[in-house]
Design a protein around this motif. Structure first.
Motif, PDB file in Angstrom:
ATOM      1  N   GLY A   1      47.841 105.761  46.307  1.00  9.73           N
ATOM      2  CA  GLY A   1      46.751 106.362  46.772  1.00  9.73           C
ATOM      3  C   GLY A   1      45.397 106.340  46.168  1.00  9.73           C
ATOM      4  N   LYS A   2      45.598 105.681  45.041  1.00 12.50           N
ATOM      5  CA  LYS A   2      43.899 105.138  44.264  1.00 12.50           C
ATOM      6  C   LYS A   2      43.734 103.784  44.481  1.00 12.50           C
ATOM      7  CE  LYS A   2      43.158 108.885  41.730  1.00 12.50           C
ATOM      8  NZ  LYS A   2      43.094 109.316  40.504  1.00 12.50           N
ATOM      9  N   ARG A   3      42.573 103.452  44.271  1.00 13.60           N
ATOM     10  CA  ARG A   3      42.006 102.212  44.065  1.00 13.60           C
ATOM     11  C   ARG A   3      42.066 101.615  42.886  1.00 13.60           C
ATOM     12  NH1 ARG A   3      36.146 103.839  46.882  1.00 13.60           N
ATOM     13  NH2 ARG A   3      35.614 101.797  46.765  1.00 13.60           N
ATOM     14  N   LEU A   4      41.698 100.319  42.874  1.00 10.40           N
ATOM     15  CA  LEU A   4      42.370  99.444  41.821  1.00 10.40           C
ATOM     16  C   LEU A   4      41.549 100.174  40.497  1.00 10.40           C
ATOM     17  CD1 LEU A   4      42.114  95.503  42.661  1.00 10.40           C
ATOM     18  CD2 LEU A   4      44.127  97.028  42.326  1.00 10.40           C
ATOM     19  N   ASP A   5      40.254 100.386  40.528  1.00  8.91           N
ATOM     20  CA  ASP A   5      39.683 100.970  39.612  1.00  8.91           C
ATOM     21  C   ASP A   5      39.882 102.489  39.368  1.00  8.91           C
ATOM     22  OD1 ASP A   5      38.082 101.774  41.573  1.00  8.91           O
ATOM     23  OD2 ASP A   5      36.327 100.649  41.069  1.00  8.91           O
ATOM     24  N   GLY A   6      40.905 102.920  40.035  1.00  6.66           N
ATOM     25  CA  GLY A   6      40.791 104.422  40.034  1.00  6.66           C
ATOM     26  C   GLY A   6      40.231 105.437  40.813  1.00  6.66           C
TER      27      GLY A   6
ATOM     28  N   LYS B   1      36.713  98.705  54.789  1.00  8.75           N
ATOM     29  CA  LYS B   1      37.977  99.012  54.891  1.00  8.75           C
ATOM     30  C   LYS B   1      38.944  98.055  54.022  1.00  8.75           C
ATOM     31  CE  LYS B   1      41.677  98.565  58.559  1.00  8.75           C
ATOM     32  NZ  LYS B   1      42.012  98.092  59.779  1.00  8.75           N
ATOM     33  N   ILE B   2      39.950  98.567  53.333  1.00 15.16           N
ATOM     34  CA  ILE B   2      40.635  97.935  52.282  1.00 15.16           C
ATOM     35  C   ILE B   2      42.222  98.226  52.513  1.00 15.16           C
ATOM     36  CG2 ILE B   2      38.986  97.437  50.553  1.00 15.16           C
ATOM     37  CD1 ILE B   2      40.297  99.610  49.023  1.00 15.16           C
ATOM     38  N   GLY B   3      43.047  97.489  52.798  1.00 18.75           N
ATOM     39  CA  GLY B   3      44.217  97.762  53.106  1.00 18.75           C
ATOM     40  C   GLY B   3      44.156  98.438  54.314  1.00 18.75           C
ATOM     41  N   ASP B   4      44.637  99.668  54.594  1.00 20.92           N
ATOM     42  CA  ASP B   4      44.742 100.354  55.924  1.00 20.92           C
ATOM     43  C   ASP B   4      43.548 101.361  55.702  1.00 20.92           C
ATOM     44  OD1 ASP B   4      46.295  98.660  57.441  1.00 20.92           O
ATOM     45  OD2 ASP B   4      48.132  99.810  56.816  1.00 20.92           O
ATOM     46  N   GLU B   5      42.762 101.613  54.626  1.00 22.96           N
ATOM     47  CA  GLU B   5      41.941 102.708  54.269  1.00 22.96           C
ATOM     48  C   GLU B   5      40.544 102.359  54.455  1.00 22.96           C
ATOM     49  OE1 GLU B   5      43.070 105.858  54.029  1.00 22.96           O
ATOM     50  OE2 GLU B   5      45.352 105.263  53.462  1.00 22.96           O
TER      51      GLU B   5
END
Ligand code: ADP
Length: 237
Positions: free
Chosen positions: A12-17, A163-167
């Motif tokens: 539920g978090k992005r690569l940089d948190g 949009k990244i992944g499905d978010e």
């Protein structure tokens, strides 16, 4: 753009948190160059940008002059050392496009009719690029114009969503921009919420677009507060 092998969201978090609606850190300082009429330095995540404004001054050659209004022109440039591999110096297709859309957005706010026959030059130098530089450059340029004391109807505030992944998330970072599905940079006049730049790279459904638009406008509204604070620090001129 999209690459399904790269996981851009984990737990539920992005690569940089960051949360989906969280911007990178942004800092703006107005009045950083002695020999420009107006200037601003901006940090947006790892982006580093300088904007400088010269003018209004008489436009040469004279045949370009417009007796009804000033001519605003913009040069967006990426330094050779701004990206991982050395960038070939000089204009390219991308920088010409970004210069054009930036100038178009700024022409919507600057009161050009106050300066017949004049030119206002806006230079945007990207010292370090890490996705979202057209928004970062435009936000800095708008502060530099205000710092130059040039009358404007509003500031121009900017942000991207995509949009990244499905978010659908706000303010894409470098990996998100490279490997995500879509990227929507926008610029608005924050007091009226009027849109002066909207581009889209990739594909979104109507619902995803609406969500991205909403996130980008919210992001730009936060950027507006940072721009105003930067101008207040120098007394707005
Ligand atoms: P923006 O910077 O507004 O997101 P793009 O989507 O065109 O504009 O570019 C995304 C990112 O790709 C840039 O911020 C930069 O980090 C990188 N990039 C752009 N042009 C180059 C280039 N010539 N070489 C390496 N990286 C580049």
């Amino acid at each position: 753009m999209a690459n399904k092998d790269i996981e851009l969201i984990k737990d539920g978090k992005r690569l940089d948190g960051r949360r989906f609606d969280e911007l990178r850190n942004i800092k703006i300082k107005a009045g950083v160059l002695e020999r420009a009429d107006g200037s601003a330095y901006l940090e947006w995540g790892k982006n580093r940008v300088i904007a400088a404004v010269y003018g209004p001054r008489n436009l040469h050659p004279k045949f370009l002059q417009d007796p009804t209004k000033a001519y605003l022109r913009c040069t967006y440039n990426m330094a050779a050392f701004s990206v991982e591999d050395r960038k070939r110096p000089g204009p390219d297709r991308r920088s010409v496009e970004i210069s054009k859309v930036t100038a178009d957005a700024l022409r919507c706010v600057v009161m050009l009719e106050k300066y017949p026959n004049a030119v206002i030059d806006v230079f945007i130098e990207i010292l370090q690029a890490d996705a979202g530089t057209r928004c970062a450059g435009l936000a800095a340029a708008s502060v530099a114009l205000a710092h130059a004391g040039i009358p404007m109807k509003d500031l121009v505030s900017t942000c991207t969503a995509g949009k990244i992944g499905d978010e659908v998330v706000v303010d894409l970072g470098k990996e998100e921009d490279n490997y995500g599905e879509a990227d929507v940079p926008i610029a608005i006049l924050p007091t009226k919420k009027e849109v002066v730049l909207l581009q889209m790279d990739g594909k979104l459904t109507r619902e995803e677009f609406d969500k991205a638009y909403e996130l980008a406008v919210d992001g730009a509204t936060k950027v507006y507060e940072i721009q105003k604070a930067a101008l207040a620090m120098v007394g707005g001129n």
